[in-house]
Design an enzyme around this catalytic site. Structure first.
Site, PDB file in Angstrom:
ATOM      1  CG  ASN A  39      -2.254  -1.032   1.675  1.00 57.52           C
ATOM      2  OD1 ASN A  39      -1.618   0.015   1.824  1.00 57.52           O
ATOM      3  ND2 ASN A  39      -1.873  -1.996   0.844  1.00 57.52           N
ATOM      4  CD1 TRP A  40      -6.116   4.132   3.777  1.00 56.10           C
ATOM      5  CD2 TRP A  40      -5.363   6.186   4.240  1.00 56.10           C
ATOM      6  NE1 TRP A  40      -6.984   4.690   4.686  1.00 56.10           N
ATOM      7  CE2 TRP A  40      -6.541   5.960   4.985  1.00 56.10           C
ATOM      8  CE3 TRP A  40      -4.704   7.417   4.375  1.00 56.10           C
ATOM      9  CZ2 TRP A  40      -7.083   6.925   5.850  1.00 56.10           C
ATOM     10  CZ3 TRP A  40      -5.245   8.367   5.243  1.00 56.10           C
ATOM     11  CH2 TRP A  40      -6.422   8.121   5.964  1.00 56.10           C
ATOM     12  CE  LYS A  41      -3.422  -1.317  -2.463  1.00 60.74           C
ATOM     13  NZ  LYS A  41      -3.573  -2.235  -3.565  1.00 60.74           N
ATOM     14  CG  HIS A  96       0.956  -5.170  -0.629  1.00 60.90           C
ATOM     15  ND1 HIS A  96       0.828  -4.992  -1.990  1.00 60.90           N
ATOM     16  CD2 HIS A  96      -0.304  -5.131  -0.131  1.00 60.90           C
ATOM     17  CE1 HIS A  96      -0.455  -4.852  -2.290  1.00 60.90           C
ATOM     18  NE2 HIS A  96      -1.160  -4.929  -1.171  1.00 60.90           N
ATOM     19  CD  GLU A 138      -0.258  -2.820  -4.809  1.00 66.64           C
ATOM     20  OE1 GLU A 138      -0.060  -1.953  -3.947  1.00 66.64           O
ATOM     21  OE2 GLU A 138      -1.407  -3.187  -5.167  1.00 66.64           O
ATOM     22  CD  GLU A 160      -3.441  -8.259   0.515  1.00 67.23           C
ATOM     23  OE1 GLU A 160      -4.406  -7.559   0.826  1.00 67.23           O
ATOM     24  OE2 GLU A 160      -2.406  -7.796   0.000  1.00 67.23           O
ATOM     25  N   GLY A 170      -7.515  -5.541  -6.269  1.00 70.48           N
ATOM     26  CA  GLY A 170      -7.949  -4.438  -7.134  1.00 70.48           C
ATOM     27  C   GLY A 170      -8.694  -4.865  -8.390  1.00 70.48           C
ATOM     28  CB  SER A 215     -11.728  -7.546  -4.752  1.00 67.13           C
ATOM     29  OG  SER A 215     -10.890  -7.136  -5.813  1.00 67.13           O
ATOM     30  N   GLY A 244      -7.796  -2.479   0.381  1.00 65.11           N
ATOM     31  CA  GLY A 244      -7.163  -1.400  -0.377  1.00 65.11           C
ATOM     32  C   GLY A 244      -8.196  -0.381  -0.825  1.00 65.11           C
ATOM     33  N   GLY A 245      -8.716  -0.566  -2.046  1.00 61.34           N
ATOM     34  CA  GLY A 245      -9.636   0.394  -2.659  1.00 61.34           C
ATOM     35  C   GLY A 245     -10.756   0.876  -1.748  1.00 61.34           C
TER      36      GLY A 245
HETATM   37  C1  PEP Z   1      -4.388  -4.672  -1.146  1.00 58.27           C
HETATM   38  O1  PEP Z   1      -3.722  -4.184  -2.054  1.00 58.27           O
HETATM   39  O2  PEP Z   1      -3.879  -4.994  -0.068  1.00 58.27           O
HETATM   40  C2  PEP Z   1      -5.815  -4.878  -1.392  1.00 58.27           C
HETATM   41  C3  PEP Z   1      -6.421  -5.766  -0.666  1.00 58.27           C
HETATM   42  O3  PEP Z   1      -6.394  -4.090  -2.373  1.00 58.27           O
HETATM   43  P1  PEP Z   1      -7.930  -4.116  -2.843  1.00 58.27           P
HETATM   44  O4  PEP Z   1      -8.792  -4.181  -1.604  1.00 58.27           O
HETATM   45  O5  PEP Z   1      -8.105  -2.855  -3.595  1.00 58.27           O
HETATM   46  O6  PEP Z   1      -8.100  -5.338  -3.676  1.00 58.27           O
END
Ligand code: PEP
Length: 242
Positions: A6-8, A91, A93, A160, A166, A200, A221-222
């Site tokens: 997920n590049w957001k 999601h 967010e 999640e 994050g 994470s 994500g990250g």
């Molecule tokens: C996400 O936002 O879907 C996510 C899993 O982010 P991260 O891996 O950065 O925790």
């Protein structure tokens, strides 16, 4: 197994070409899919330059309405037009910053299914709910309220925990497995169900997560923004499966 990035609201077209340069040398296995979720304006290019390497493409959100006067929203029909395989819905967010409710998620997911796009429905508890030992009940409820009444094709749930996104914090193995079990029990009627974990996930912890029973992949994500790490996570997943 699915490894989804997920590049957001990050990266742009030139990054897609960078990603392409790396993926050219990778062997993408049938049993482990790799998917990326860039911003809407980059989806078309992503599809064009990456699908020949078996990289799946997905959108990060979808309207809960079929069409009409909803300025700035994007319909399931438009996402299908691009040829997306997946779309993330609900999601945390989106729930937090765009007030997407369980009802919204259910409607978006239904519209996506009607276009043969696999929804990746995100669920997860806040730290407060976890500390009150209400995680299982909360997830049970989210699943009940977010899942379309008829699931004709495949469906993915991403567990999640909000406090893990994050933050570098990750639930204990038993915690992940027990939530995935709750989801499985609730959705035993869905034929092509995958449950993936997100929050994470990185190169150091991915093998620990991906080896767990009932974990069919990861939403990342990250670490998906660091392409070398992301591909190394993919290779770890392949090793677990093959
Ligand atoms: C996400 O936002 O879907 C996510 C899993 O982010 P991260 O891996 O950065 O925790």
């Amino acid at each position: 197994m699915l490894i989804a990035g997920n590049w957001k609201m990050n990266l742009n077209s030139s990054d897609l070409f960078e990603f392409q340069k790396l993926i050219v040398n990778e062997k993408i296995e049938k049993k482990v899919e790799i998917a990326i979720f860039p911003q809407f304006p980059q989806l078309q290019l992503a599809k064009q330059i990456l699908s020949k390497y078996n990289v799946k493409i997905g959108a990060q959100s979808c309207s809960s309405q079929l069409s009409g006067a909803f300025t700035g929203d994007v319909s399931a029909d438009a996402i299908s037009d691009i040829g997306c395989d997946y779309c993330i819905v609900g999601h945390s967010e989106r729930r937090e910053f765009h007030n997407e409710t369980n009802e919204f998620v259910k409607n978006s997911a239904s519209l996506l299914l009607s276009q043969n796009i696999t929804p990746i429905i995100c669920v997860g508890e806040s730290l407060n709910i976890k500390l009150q030992n209400r995680t299982q009940k909360f997830i049970h409820n989210q699943i009940k309220e977010c899942i379309p009444d008829i699931v004709s094709s495949s469906l993915i749930i991403a567990y999640e925990p909000l406090w893990a996104i994050g933050t570098g914090r990750i639930p204990k193995n038993e915690e992940i497995m027990s939530v995935h079990n709750v989801i499985f029990n609730e959705l035993s009627h869905v034929k092509n169900l995958k449950i993936i974990y997100g929050g994470s996930v990185n190169l150091s912890n991915c093998s620990n997560v991906l080896k767990l029973k009932n974990v069919h992949g990861a939403l990342i994500g990250g670490s998906s923004l660091k392409f070398k790490d992301f591909l190394a996570i993919y290779k770890t997943a392949v090793k677990q499966v093959i």
